[in-house]
Design a protein around this motif. Structure first.
Motif, PDB file in Angstrom:
ATOM      1  N   ARG A 133       0.832  -1.207   0.000  1.00  0.00           N
ATOM      2  CA  ARG A 133       0.000   0.000   0.000  1.00  0.00           C
ATOM      3  C   ARG A 133       0.871   1.263   0.000  1.00  0.00           C
ATOM      4  NH1 ARG A 133      -5.960  -1.094   2.209  1.00  0.00           N
ATOM      5  NH2 ARG A 133      -6.124   1.092   1.594  1.00  0.00           N
ATOM      6  N   VAL A 134       1.961   1.243   0.757  1.00  0.00           N
ATOM      7  CA  VAL A 134       2.876   2.395   0.757  1.00  0.00           C
ATOM      8  C   VAL A 134       3.427   2.624  -0.647  1.00  0.00           C
ATOM      9  CG1 VAL A 134       5.097   3.256   1.587  1.00  0.00           C
ATOM     10  CG2 VAL A 134       3.488   2.203   3.191  1.00  0.00           C
ATOM     11  N   THR A 135       3.845   1.556  -1.300  1.00  0.00           N
ATOM     12  CA  THR A 135       4.427   1.677  -2.639  1.00  0.00           C
ATOM     13  C   THR A 135       3.445   2.277  -3.626  1.00  0.00           C
ATOM     14  OG1 THR A 135       5.945  -0.168  -2.272  1.00  0.00           O
ATOM     15  CG2 THR A 135       5.441   0.385  -4.561  1.00  0.00           C
ATOM     16  N   VAL A 136       2.227   1.729  -3.681  1.00  0.00           N
ATOM     17  CA  VAL A 136       1.283   2.234  -4.691  1.00  0.00           C
ATOM     18  C   VAL A 136       0.683   3.572  -4.295  1.00  0.00           C
ATOM     19  CG1 VAL A 136       0.766  -0.084  -5.483  1.00  0.00           C
ATOM     20  CG2 VAL A 136      -0.754   0.987  -3.796  1.00  0.00           C
ATOM     21  N   SER A 137       0.807   3.963  -3.020  1.00  0.00           N
ATOM     22  CA  SER A 137       0.282   5.272  -2.620  1.00  0.00           C
ATOM     23  C   SER A 137       1.036   6.408  -3.304  1.00  0.00           C
ATOM     24  CB  SER A 137       0.341   5.436  -1.098  1.00  0.00           C
ATOM     25  OG  SER A 137       1.647   5.743  -0.641  1.00  0.00           O
ATOM     26  N   THR A 138       2.227   6.132  -3.835  1.00  0.00           N
ATOM     27  CA  THR A 138       2.958   7.133  -4.620  1.00  0.00           C
ATOM     28  C   THR A 138       2.449   7.201  -6.065  1.00  0.00           C
ATOM     29  OG1 THR A 138       4.647   5.587  -5.411  1.00  0.00           O
ATOM     30  CG2 THR A 138       5.023   6.619  -3.259  1.00  0.00           C
ATOM     31  N   LEU A 139       1.406   6.404  -6.353  1.00  0.00           N
ATOM     32  CA  LEU A 139       0.854   6.187  -7.694  1.00  0.00           C
ATOM     33  C   LEU A 139       1.787   5.345  -8.556  1.00  0.00           C
ATOM     34  CD1 LEU A 139      -1.030   9.494  -8.580  1.00  0.00           C
ATOM     35  CD2 LEU A 139      -1.865   7.409  -7.471  1.00  0.00           C
ATOM     36  N   SER A 140       2.606   4.524  -7.878  1.00  0.00           N
ATOM     37  CA  SER A 140       3.298   3.473  -8.602  1.00  0.00           C
ATOM     38  C   SER A 140       2.267   2.425  -9.002  1.00  0.00           C
ATOM     39  CB  SER A 140       4.394   2.871  -7.725  1.00  0.00           C
ATOM     40  OG  SER A 140       5.209   1.993  -8.468  1.00  0.00           O
ATOM     41  N   ASP A 141       2.700   1.405  -9.765  1.00  0.00           N
ATOM     42  CA  ASP A 141       1.750   0.445 -10.313  1.00  0.00           C
ATOM     43  C   ASP A 141       1.601  -0.783  -9.417  1.00  0.00           C
ATOM     44  OD1 ASP A 141       3.692  -1.864 -11.616  1.00  0.00           O
ATOM     45  OD2 ASP A 141       4.594   0.121 -11.616  1.00  0.00           O
ATOM     46  N   LEU A 142       0.580  -1.590  -9.727  1.00  0.00           N
ATOM     47  CA  LEU A 142       0.275  -2.784  -8.940  1.00  0.00           C
ATOM     48  C   LEU A 142       1.465  -3.729  -8.881  1.00  0.00           C
ATOM     49  CD1 LEU A 142      -2.953  -4.809  -8.773  1.00  0.00           C
ATOM     50  CD2 LEU A 142      -0.893  -6.022  -9.486  1.00  0.00           C
ATOM     51  N   TYR A 143       2.158  -3.912 -10.007  1.00  0.00           N
ATOM     52  CA  TYR A 143       3.277  -4.848 -10.035  1.00  0.00           C
ATOM     53  C   TYR A 143       4.392  -4.405  -9.086  1.00  0.00           C
ATOM     54  CZ  TYR A 143       0.801  -6.233 -14.270  1.00  0.00           C
ATOM     55  OH  TYR A 143      -0.169  -6.631 -15.149  1.00  0.00           O
ATOM     56  N   SER A 144       4.666  -3.107  -9.035  1.00  0.00           N
ATOM     57  CA  SER A 144       5.689  -2.602  -8.113  1.00  0.00           C
ATOM     58  C   SER A 144       5.274  -2.840  -6.670  1.00  0.00           C
ATOM     59  CB  SER A 144       5.929  -1.112  -8.350  1.00  0.00           C
ATOM     60  OG  SER A 144       6.459  -0.883  -9.634  1.00  0.00           O
ATOM     61  N   GLY A 145       3.980  -2.664  -6.393  1.00  0.00           N
ATOM     62  CA  GLY A 145       3.483  -2.938  -5.050  1.00  0.00           C
ATOM     63  C   GLY A 145       3.687  -4.391  -4.666  1.00  0.00           C
ATOM     64  N   VAL A 146       3.464  -5.294  -5.610  1.00  0.00           N
ATOM     65  CA  VAL A 146       3.631  -6.720  -5.340  1.00  0.00           C
ATOM     66  C   VAL A 146       5.105  -7.065  -5.121  1.00  0.00           C
ATOM     67  CG1 VAL A 146       3.406  -9.029  -6.347  1.00  0.00           C
ATOM     68  CG2 VAL A 146       1.506  -7.402  -6.494  1.00  0.00           C
ATOM     69  N   VAL A 147       5.999  -6.468  -5.895  1.00  0.00           N
ATOM     70  CA  VAL A 147       7.429  -6.705  -5.690  1.00  0.00           C
ATOM     71  C   VAL A 147       7.845  -6.246  -4.285  1.00  0.00           C
ATOM     72  CG1 VAL A 147       9.754  -6.054  -6.434  1.00  0.00           C
ATOM     73  CG2 VAL A 147       8.019  -6.637  -8.137  1.00  0.00           C
ATOM     74  N   SER A 148       7.343  -5.090  -3.851  1.00  0.00           N
ATOM     75  CA  SER A 148       7.631  -4.620  -2.485  1.00  0.00           C
ATOM     76  C   SER A 148       7.123  -5.614  -1.456  1.00  0.00           C
ATOM     77  CB  SER A 148       6.967  -3.257  -2.248  1.00  0.00           C
ATOM     78  OG  SER A 148       7.532  -2.256  -3.053  1.00  0.00           O
ATOM     79  N   ALA A 149       5.926  -6.125  -1.697  1.00  0.00           N
ATOM     80  CA  ALA A 149       5.326  -7.072  -0.754  1.00  0.00           C
ATOM     81  C   ALA A 149       6.123  -8.365  -0.684  1.00  0.00           C
ATOM     82  CB  ALA A 149       3.884  -7.356  -1.155  1.00  0.00           C
ATOM     83  N   ILE A 150       6.582  -8.863  -1.824  1.00  0.00           N
ATOM     84  CA  ILE A 150       7.376 -10.096  -1.839  1.00  0.00           C
ATOM     85  C   ILE A 150       8.660  -9.909  -1.040  1.00  0.00           C
ATOM     86  CG2 ILE A 150       8.719 -11.668  -3.301  1.00  0.00           C
ATOM     87  CD1 ILE A 150       6.597 -11.224  -5.483  1.00  0.00           C
ATOM     88  N   GLY A 151       9.318  -8.774  -1.237  1.00  0.00           N
ATOM     89  CA  GLY A 151      10.535  -8.495  -0.479  1.00  0.00           C
ATOM     90  C   GLY A 151      10.277  -8.442   1.014  1.00  0.00           C
ATOM     91  N   THR A 152       9.136  -7.900   1.399  1.00  0.00           N
ATOM     92  CA  THR A 152       8.789  -7.810   2.816  1.00  0.00           C
ATOM     93  C   THR A 152       8.449  -9.179   3.384  1.00  0.00           C
ATOM     94  OG1 THR A 152       7.890  -5.604   2.376  1.00  0.00           O
ATOM     95  CG2 THR A 152       7.294  -6.622   4.465  1.00  0.00           C
TER      96      THR A 152
END
Length: 367
Positions: A192-211
């Motif tokens: 949610r933090v990642t996409v709150s910058t208006l990044s895309d869904l895929y970037s949000g998922v990559v952040s989540a996988i790393g976490t």
């Protein structure tokens, strides 16, 4: 410095409003879109729960058939993904391989379609990524996905070449449903933090996988099984736990930020773990787990979380320990995506403040 409003780890801080799931720790209640997890694991498949989380309602017969057809025909991945896996060191962590694969996959997928469709694509393709990555790292050829199979059967097909429809498949379905969603957990919040910058869904998922890779989050199921293996026998279990506590070691798979009276998901899986031990004739891990659980409750008043019983359940299924956390991803992609969609539908960039505890103001004048 006034620390009266500071909450380490944001514990107890309300960071958003969500309609995706609800945790009531006092009642040991977990709802997905209003449905109790007990009802979902009893009456639903993972495909139905995926539809529920992504689209807000359980599917009717026609909606489910259409969803399964879309997902089934969308499981293939570009050949460049397989080349990427072959180029990686065989010893690379499966979650690192998965992060890289999702990032590369995103460059091949349409950018101008609804996020719900992007989420369906990832739900379809992630089992292919996880299983192909593992097989290639083991010197084996990847297996092509079968569009006619459900989510769970296709996973076993991709991993071993043989789909399953037995008790093991039923238990796997339960674990996938229970791992699918859990509020503002660390990986979901990272997405949610990642996409709150208006990044895309895929970037949000990559952040989540790393976490999720971290042993305090998704990696706990792997660490729990490795701990059971280190203990080795029921006779050693009580002493091992007591010595570990004296040495202030963290006992993996115990405690939870929200649940103080026990994780209802763990209670559900524990019943299946006992039955699976009986059916396979392998009671060792069950017996060790029972002793560890009793020792932790007596010494620390800590209950097991979902990762603890899942560890031995996956082991009895014959699943490789390094795949436990990637398997978590196959399910949690639905919860992550639901939260990403929700965040972007009513977005405000997530940017909390902080307290400064560095040096007082300094100057270079006169130096």
């Amino acid at each position: 410095m006034d620390t009266s409003n500071y909450r380490p780890g944001l514990e107890g801080v309300i960071a958003g409003i969500s309609a995706v799931s609800m945790v009531d720790a006092e009642k040991n209640l977990l709802l997905y879109r209003g449905y109790d997890i007990h009802d979902l694991v009893t009456h639903c498949t993972m495909d139905e729960v995926a539809y529920l989380l992504l689209h807000g309602e359980l599917p009717g017969k026609e909606s489910l058939a259409a969803f399964c057809q879309r997902v089934g025909t969308d499981r293939e991945v570009p050949g460049a993904i397989y080349e990427l896996f072959r180029a990686m060191p065989s010893a690379a962590h499966p979650m690192d391989r998965l992060k890289a694969a999702v990032a590369l996959l995103a460059t091949f997928l349409p950018e101008d379609e609804p996020n719900s469709r992007k989420a369906e694509r990832l739900y379809a393709k992630l089992p292919t990524l996880v299983c192909a990555s593992w097989r290639i790292s083991q010197g084996q050829e990847p297996i092509a996905p079968d569009p006619s199979l459900c989510h769970n059967a296709n996973f076993f097909h991709l991993l071993t070449g043989t789909p399953r429809s037995d008790y093991i498949a039923d238990v796997f379905n339960v674990t996938q449903i229970l791992y699918a969603e859990h509020g503002f957990n660390a990986s979901t919040f990272a997405a949610r933090v990642t996409v709150s910058t208006l990044s895309d869904l895929y970037s949000g998922v990559v952040s989540a996988i790393g976490t999720l890779k971290g042993p305090l989050h998704g990696g706990a199921n792997e660490a729990a099984m490795e701990m059971l293996q280190e203990i080795g026998t029921p006779e050693r279990a009580a002493t091992w736990v007591r010595e570990a506590l004296v040495q202030k070691k963290k006992i993996m798979g115990f405690g939870h930020r929200e649940y103080k009276h026990g994780d209802e998901r763990a209670k559900i899986v524990k019943g299946y773990a006992k039955e699976l031990a009986e059916r396979t004739g392998t009671r060792l891990w069950w017996e060790i787990s029972e002793i560890v659980e009793a020792e932790m409750l007596a010494a620390k008043k800590l209950h097991p979380n979902l990762d603890f019983p899942v560890a031995s359940v996956y082991y009895l299924m014959g699943l490789p320990i390094p795949l436990y956390t990637p398997i978590f991803v196959l399910s949690r992609i639905t919860g992550w995506s639901a939260h990403i969609i929700e965040q972007l539908d009513n977005n405000r960039i997530i940017r909390p403040g902080h307290l400064y505890n560095g040096p007082e103001e300094r100057s270079l004048r006169g130096a």
